[in-house]
Motif scaffolding. Structure first.
Motif, PDB file in Angstrom:
ATOM      1  N   VAL A 243       0.858  -1.379  -0.066  1.00 20.09           N
ATOM      2  CA  VAL A 243      -0.065   0.232   0.407  1.00 20.09           C
ATOM      3  C   VAL A 243       0.734   0.786  -0.375  1.00 20.09           C
ATOM      4  N   VAL A 244       1.908   1.246   0.864  1.00 19.87           N
ATOM      5  CA  VAL A 244       2.946   2.220   0.892  1.00 19.87           C
ATOM      6  C   VAL A 244       3.427   2.865  -0.287  1.00 19.87           C
ATOM      7  N   ASN A 245       4.496   1.165  -0.850  1.00 13.53           N
ATOM      8  CA  ASN A 245       4.500   1.346  -2.593  1.00 13.53           C
ATOM      9  C   ASN A 245       3.720   2.108  -3.427  1.00 13.53           C
ATOM     10  N   ALA A 246       2.522   1.776  -3.373  1.00 13.34           N
ATOM     11  CA  ALA A 246       1.128   2.333  -4.553  1.00 13.34           C
ATOM     12  C   ALA A 246       1.031   3.486  -3.864  1.00 13.34           C
ATOM     13  N   ALA A 247       0.865   4.364  -2.767  1.00 13.96           N
ATOM     14  CA  ALA A 247       0.778   4.855  -2.210  1.00 13.96           C
ATOM     15  C   ALA A 247       1.927   6.764  -2.920  1.00 13.96           C
ATOM     16  N   GLU A 248       2.862   5.784  -2.664  1.00 16.70           N
ATOM     17  CA  GLU A 248       4.115   6.594  -2.899  1.00 16.70           C
ATOM     18  C   GLU A 248       4.630   6.599  -4.576  1.00 16.70           C
ATOM     19  N   SER A 249       4.110   5.931  -5.527  1.00 18.50           N
ATOM     20  CA  SER A 249       3.785   5.601  -6.983  1.00 18.50           C
ATOM     21  C   SER A 249       3.385   6.741  -7.444  1.00 18.50           C
ATOM     22  N   LEU A 250       2.549   6.683  -6.893  1.00 15.65           N
ATOM     23  CA  LEU A 250       0.713   7.548  -7.215  1.00 15.65           C
ATOM     24  C   LEU A 250       1.339   9.092  -7.385  1.00 15.65           C
ATOM     25  N   GLY A 251       2.154   9.253  -6.122  1.00 19.46           N
ATOM     26  CA  GLY A 251       2.452  10.439  -5.180  1.00 19.46           C
ATOM     27  C   GLY A 251       1.350  11.313  -4.652  1.00 19.46           C
ATOM     28  N   VAL A 252       0.433  10.829  -4.272  1.00 15.26           N
ATOM     29  CA  VAL A 252      -0.908  10.936  -3.179  1.00 15.26           C
ATOM     30  C   VAL A 252      -0.224  12.004  -2.116  1.00 15.26           C
ATOM     31  N   GLU A 278       8.738   7.487   8.424  1.00 13.41           N
ATOM     32  CA  GLU A 278       7.974   7.906   8.297  1.00 13.41           C
ATOM     33  C   GLU A 278       7.415   7.963   7.205  1.00 13.41           C
ATOM     34  N   LEU A 279       5.769   7.433   7.391  1.00  4.53           N
ATOM     35  CA  LEU A 279       5.684   7.981   6.119  1.00  4.53           C
ATOM     36  C   LEU A 279       5.447   9.428   4.758  1.00  4.53           C
ATOM     37  N   PRO A 280       5.738   9.640   3.244  1.00  8.45           N
ATOM     38  CA  PRO A 280       5.252  10.706   3.037  1.00  8.45           C
ATOM     39  C   PRO A 280       4.136  11.406   3.130  1.00  8.45           C
ATOM     40  N   PHE A 281       3.633  10.600   3.145  1.00 12.01           N
ATOM     41  CA  PHE A 281       1.729  10.762   3.306  1.00 12.01           C
ATOM     42  C   PHE A 281       1.069  10.718   4.881  1.00 12.01           C
ATOM     43  N   LYS A 282      -0.046  11.231   4.522  1.00 16.27           N
ATOM     44  CA  LYS A 282      -0.767  11.696   5.580  1.00 16.27           C
ATOM     45  C   LYS A 282      -1.759   9.930   5.821  1.00 16.27           C
ATOM     46  N   VAL A 283      -2.066  10.058   6.847  1.00 14.76           N
ATOM     47  CA  VAL A 283      -2.420   8.871   6.579  1.00 14.76           C
ATOM     48  C   VAL A 283      -4.568   8.550   7.082  1.00 14.76           C
ATOM     49  N   ILE A 284      -5.506   8.976   6.860  1.00 19.49           N
ATOM     50  CA  ILE A 284      -6.882  10.067   7.335  1.00 19.49           C
ATOM     51  C   ILE A 284      -8.666   8.297   7.202  1.00 19.49           C
ATOM     52  N   HIS A 285      -8.709   7.986   7.997  1.00 18.58           N
ATOM     53  CA  HIS A 285     -10.200   6.947   8.224  1.00 18.58           C
ATOM     54  C   HIS A 285     -10.914   8.332   7.455  1.00 18.58           C
TER      55      HIS A 285
ATOM     56  N   ARG B  30      15.408  -0.846  31.652  1.00 22.49           N
ATOM     57  CA  ARG B  30      16.751  -1.220  30.140  1.00 22.49           C
ATOM     58  C   ARG B  30      16.321  -2.713  29.366  1.00 22.49           C
ATOM     59  N   ALA B  31      14.694  -2.811  29.454  1.00 26.23           N
ATOM     60  CA  ALA B  31      14.074  -3.773  28.701  1.00 26.23           C
ATOM     61  C   ALA B  31      13.691  -2.836  27.092  1.00 26.23           C
ATOM     62  N   GLY B  32      13.651  -1.541  27.153  1.00 31.21           N
ATOM     63  CA  GLY B  32      14.278  -0.620  26.177  1.00 31.21           C
ATOM     64  C   GLY B  32      12.262  -0.729  25.849  1.00 31.21           C
ATOM     65  N   ILE B  33      12.333   0.493  24.685  1.00 31.76           N
ATOM     66  CA  ILE B  33      11.277   1.096  23.958  1.00 31.76           C
ATOM     67  C   ILE B  33      11.418   1.457  23.142  1.00 31.76           C
ATOM     68  N   LYS B  34      10.652   0.986  21.670  1.00 33.39           N
ATOM     69  CA  LYS B  34      10.849   0.852  20.459  1.00 33.39           C
ATOM     70  C   LYS B  34      10.302   2.765  20.093  1.00 33.39           C
ATOM     71  N   THR B  35      11.140   4.320  19.244  1.00 33.28           N
ATOM     72  CA  THR B  35      10.521   5.065  19.267  1.00 33.28           C
ATOM     73  C   THR B  35       9.736   4.433  18.376  1.00 33.28           C
ATOM     74  N   ASP B  36       8.274   5.551  18.697  1.00 34.81           N
ATOM     75  CA  ASP B  36       6.702   5.692  17.375  1.00 34.81           C
ATOM     76  C   ASP B  36       6.702   6.484  16.912  1.00 34.81           C
ATOM     77  N   ARG B  37       6.602   5.719  15.740  1.00 34.79           N
ATOM     78  CA  ARG B  37       7.380   6.624  14.573  1.00 34.79           C
ATOM     79  C   ARG B  37       5.880   7.484  13.809  1.00 34.79           C
ATOM     80  N   ALA B  38       4.419   6.919  14.255  1.00 35.60           N
ATOM     81  CA  ALA B  38       3.210   7.110  13.743  1.00 35.60           C
ATOM     82  C   ALA B  38       2.999   8.859  14.511  1.00 35.60           C
TER      83      ALA B  38
END
Ligand code: SF4
Ligand code: SF4
Lengths: 425, 212
Positions: A243-252, A278-285, B30-38
């Motif tokens: 999905v991410v690839n598709a979105a990126e290649s369409l440039g949305v 991080e994703l280069p696009f917004k995700v929205i419901h 110490r068990a650590g936590i991954k940063t949330d990228r969302a």
């Protein structure tokens, strides 16, 4: 009790689960006071009264692994050869608790007095179960089909195009496919394509009225993610990558998550973490977008839907996604008699089909039992229409209603709105 | 015997307690936590911090679902906190032995009320643990041991308050020392780790725009 010699399968489960024990989970097990309050939050316990469905009990295998590797007593007993690490028998016994009786709905997570996110723990524990092969056939099959065919239900681009054509004819609006440079990429769940294709026609009408540039991609249309349900991050990553690839290649500019709960979890919350960027696009419901259109005055509807109705909050959208106000504002625009269930919003009761449970055949009876909660809530209101915003909830609820011989129609919110559009006449 | 309890055994218990608690907390971190990228809806840090406190108040649905354990839990914890931090002999002890400063103790009636709340609350919780099928299923030896030691600490503490006999005070102190040594190896650790678990979950829910 066993010694330290575990079979290959059991130690594979152990290693995978151990690798999932982060600071969060370590703090959760340290904090759990075994108060049992989580049981009262779980529809599977409430409807069966069987203590084995107590949420924290579903995590016994993981607790044992945590104890063995992270605590003084566990290390001491391990050194003495008295390890209580889960063996194959235990994993087999727990498979039902880890999959069939947990929809990852997170209701227990909000109730626990020390703040343990039990659903998160179950999700992580599933990594070990699926790696060692202790997962339901239904979910295994769905994951395989997702990887091989691109969809858990085996829906291919050809099926998609046929459905789109049909919907174009129904609503008389061209539906853009693979259109480079569109603003929005619309994702679908295969359940929508197969079971509720009206959703596609509904957004076509709404977007036309609001003058939105959008498209569907034949390369990445499937928003659901069996990898998340079975608990296999590798599969989950591969699915979301399409999905991410598709979105990126369409440039949305943005990707729209469909009326599906866990798809939103997958693409909105998990994707950046699964892909490690991080994703280069917004995700929205879709509900968030409709709400945006509403506040911009671009959602023009006429009249109201007058039959009394209620709204079922899909757990992944409401409790796990914070989309709670949006559907209510939307419903109040198009309905004159919207009635709330109790409890509702972030404390709603799950339909019983989330977290992959609806794909587990042998869980059907338990799922119907758990659905009793929802059926009672609906009965109390006396409504004949139930609106929701998740194809999976919708399917689960329809089956549940049929099982309880209830005459209630289930409608998707987007379709309900499309039906009231000015242009819909 | 009394000298031993109030002297070397106290020092030993204090060291085990402090080192043990710090080690446990360290091992969690110490068990650590991954940063949330969302991308977040609300600040995780702010929601997590808020949750440490706000999560002390149950939601209406939770209150309705488990009234007994919530009431008993409140009774026990509030009573215990008052006894621990506002009983006159404890403040004197903190001032003379540990901190070098004190504060105004609770009046006698409040002390008695706190003792009644804490003892009744803990008895209610222990009985519930014994009879409730869910609790029978999930309880371990640690749950009973921790509850029993805490109960003995409170009971001997109330007896010691009469101060009629120095032996009673030492007996109370002995139970406190048992508790302190047992503490880092047990679920009693929740007295510290609850802040971590609430903060971690609160942050997660907060980032998603949900109040935990
Ligand atoms: S509600 Fe929380 S503390 Fe209580 S038993 Fe369940 S997980 Fe443990
Ligand atoms: S996440 Fe939902 S289904 Fe799973 S244990 Fe918790 S309340 Fe039950």
């Amino acid at each position: 009790m066993n010694t330290n010699k575990l079979s290959d399968r059991a130690s594979s489960a152990e290693q995978h689960i151990l690798s999932r024990i982060d600071s969060r989970i370590a703090s959760f097990f340290s904090s759990c006071v075994h108060c049992g309050m989580c049981a009262e939050a779980c529809h599977f316990y409430k409807e069966t009264g069987d203590p084995k469905y107590t949420p924290i009990y579903k995590l016994e295998p993981m607790r044992k692994i945590w104890k063995h590797h992270h605590t003084f007593w566990g290390k001491l007993f391990g050194t003495l050869g008295w390890s209580t690490l889960p063996d194959e028998q235990m994993l087999e016994d727990w498979q039902e608790l880890v999959y069939d009786s947990c929809t990852l709905c997170s209701r227990c997570s909000l109730v626990c007095p020390v703040g343990n996110d039990i659903a998160y723990m179950v999700r992580q524990q599933r990594e070990g179960f699926s790696a060692a092969g202790f997962a339901p056939e239904g979910l295994k099959g769905a994951s395989e089909r997702s990887i091989e065919l691109g969809s858990p239900m085996g829906v291919t681009a050809t099926t998609l195009l046929a459905t789109i054509k049909h919907q174009e004819k129904e609503c008389g609006i061209p539906i853009p496919v693979d259109q480079q440079g569109s603003d929005y990429l619309v994702l679908l769940s295969s359940l929508e394509i197969v079971g509720f294709p009206e959703y596609i026609g509904a957004i076509a009408r709404i977007f036309k009225q609001a003058d939105i540039s959008w498209t569907i991609s034949t390369k990445g249309f499937e928003a659901t993610n069996s990898g998340i349900q079975i608990g296999n991050s590798e599969i989950a990553r591969e699915i979301v990558e399409r999905v991410v690839n598709a979105a990126e290649s369409l440039g949305v500019k943005a990707v729209i998550s469909p009326e599906c709960g866990h798809a939103y979890t997958s693409i909105r919350w998990d994707a950046p973490n699964l892909l490690g960027r991080e994703l280069p696009f917004k995700v929205i419901h879709i509900l968030e977008l409709l709400h945006e259109l509403q506040s911009q005055g671009k959602l023009k509807t006429v009249g109201t839907f007058d039959t009394p109705l209620t709204y079922h909050d899909p757990c992944s959208i409401a409790r796990k996604g914070g989309v709670i106000k949006e559907p209510r504002d939307l419903l109040n625009q198009v309905s004159s008699d919207f009635r709330e269930m109790t409890p509702t919003g972030e404390m709603n009761w799950c339909c019983g089909g989330g977290g992959g449970v609806s794909a587990i055949d042998e869980a059907e009876e338990l799922r119907f039992k758990a659905f009793h909660r929802k059926s009672e809530q609906v009965n109390k209101l006396g409504v004949k229409v139930l609106v929701t915003a998740c194809a999976n909830c919708r399917n689960t609820i329809e089956e549940g209603l049929e099982n309880y011989e209830m005459d209630v129609e289930v409608v998707g919110l987007t379709e309900l709105i499309a039906g009231q559009l000015e242009s819909a006449g | 015997m009394i000298e031993f309890i109030e002297g070397p055994l106290w020092t030993f218990s204090l060291v085990v307690f402090c080192v043990g608690v710090i080690w446990r907390l360290f091992s969690i971190v110490r068990a650590g936590i991954k940063t949330d990228r969302a991308p977040v809806k609300n600040s995780g840090a702010a929601s997590g911090f808020k949750s440490i406190f706000s999560h002390s108040i149950p939601r209406r649905e939770t209150m309705k679902a488990s009234p007994l354990v919530i009431i008993a839990g409140y009774m026990f914890h509030i009573g215990l906190l008052i006894l621990l931090f506002w009983a006159a002999p404890h403040i004197r002890f903190f001032e003379e032995e540990l901190l070098g400063f004190g504060w105004t103790p609770a009046p006698y009636w409040l002390f008695m009320l706190a003792a009644a709340l804490a003892l009744t609350g803990s008895i209610m919780l222990i009985i519930r643990r014994l009879v409730d099928p869910v609790l029978q299923k999930i309880s371990t030896a640690d749950d009973y041991t921790g509850a029993l030691i805490t109960f003995m600490v409170m009971l001997t503490g109330c007896l010691a308050l009469q101060e009629s006999w120095a032996g009673l005070r030492a007996f109370h102190m002995l139970w406190v020392e048992i508790l302190m040594v047992y503490f880092p190896f047990s679920r009693l650790m929740h007295a510290f780790t609850f802040a971590f678990s609430r903060a971690y979950s609160g942050a997660m829910f907060g980032r998603r725009g949900v109040g935990a």
